[in-house]
Motif scaffolding. Sequence first.
Motif, PDB file in Angstrom:
ATOM      1  N   ARG A  13       0.859  -1.219  -0.053  1.00 53.33           N
ATOM      2  CA  ARG A  13      -0.096   0.052   0.028  1.00 53.33           C
ATOM      3  C   ARG A  13       0.905   1.374  -0.102  1.00 53.33           C
ATOM      4  NH1 ARG A  13      -2.963  -3.135   3.557  1.00 53.33           N
ATOM      5  NH2 ARG A  13      -2.317  -2.367   5.209  1.00 53.33           N
ATOM      6  N   LEU A  14       1.860   1.171   0.577  1.00 53.91           N
ATOM      7  CA  LEU A  14       2.824   2.491   0.814  1.00 53.91           C
ATOM      8  C   LEU A  14       3.537   2.548  -0.467  1.00 53.91           C
ATOM      9  CD1 LEU A  14       4.702   2.168   4.218  1.00 53.91           C
ATOM     10  CD2 LEU A  14       2.741   3.525   3.628  1.00 53.91           C
ATOM     11  N   VAL A  15       4.088   1.533  -1.066  1.00 53.99           N
ATOM     12  CA  VAL A  15       4.526   1.558  -2.410  1.00 53.99           C
ATOM     13  C   VAL A  15       3.502   2.060  -3.570  1.00 53.99           C
ATOM     14  CG1 VAL A  15       5.380   0.100  -4.521  1.00 53.99           C
ATOM     15  CG2 VAL A  15       6.232  -0.121  -2.171  1.00 53.99           C
ATOM     16  N   ASP A  16       2.372   1.666  -3.561  1.00 52.85           N
ATOM     17  CA  ASP A  16       1.263   2.059  -4.289  1.00 52.85           C
ATOM     18  C   ASP A  16       1.061   3.748  -4.364  1.00 52.85           C
ATOM     19  OD1 ASP A  16       1.090  -0.439  -5.554  1.00 52.85           O
ATOM     20  OD2 ASP A  16      -0.711  -0.973  -4.388  1.00 52.85           O
ATOM     21  N   GLU A  17       1.386   4.080  -2.930  1.00 47.81           N
ATOM     22  CA  GLU A  17       1.284   5.414  -3.011  1.00 47.81           C
ATOM     23  C   GLU A  17       2.259   6.310  -3.333  1.00 47.81           C
ATOM     24  OE1 GLU A  17       0.159   5.783   1.394  1.00 47.81           O
ATOM     25  OE2 GLU A  17      -1.571   4.678   1.314  1.00 47.81           O
TER      26      GLU A  17
END
Length: 257
Positions: free
Chosen positions: A218-222
């Motif tokens: 989720r962090l990478v996607d952000e």
Amino acid sequence: MQMGRHLGFLLVFISLFIGLAVADWNILNRKKKNELGSSLKNYCESWRINVELNNIRGFDVVPQECIDFIGKYMTSTQYKVDSERALEECTLYLSSCCTFKGDGKDAWIFDVDDTLLSLVPYYKKHHFGGEKLNMTSLEAWMRESKAPALQHTMKLFHEIKSSGLKIFLISSRRECLRTHTVDNLIKVGYHGWTNLILRELEDENVQVQNYKANARKRLVDEGYRIWGIIGDQWSSVEGLPTAKRTFKLPNCLYHVS
């Protein structure tokens, strides 16, 4: 008569042989007893090292014969030195590895338990991992917000924060412990993290490694670039996506998969 002599000789021979065998067995037993201390220490040190290497996984309790050894290690100068050495490698890595873009998307991840906060005081009361974990009891202790800081990690935490990286805390603690966890972290000197990620209800039946990998995704996607992860469990650093570099702190009290 001759048969009687042969039988008598045979009985004497057997008695002598048995006597020697018993004597040898006793000698071996005494030898074993004399060497038990060093042999047991070697066994327990080998067990501890193989936990750290992730060769021994999924254990419910520390072997009974190793409880004293593990307790002494986890409260020893050697444990502190081992942890400090791992974190020195983090500092060396940060000094040469990274060109931060300064756009607010450079990130670092910390685990919480036995990375930022120490659970050793709790485990000291429960035979240093020699008792099967009672999660109700552990969470009741966590609600007291009395876990001490791991000082060697706190120094690095503030160095990373001052470098401009966003700090994310990804813990296997449940969401219902948020207030207590935040209070504990602030009380001992941690502040300024970007987000504390805890397990929601839908995460509680997910393996910790998968839950933490999903949180990183989720962090990478952000758009975050994860430069490093520090944790005391392999489940905190394994799985995809991962960081450019991961660091494992020592912990042989329990295993979280």
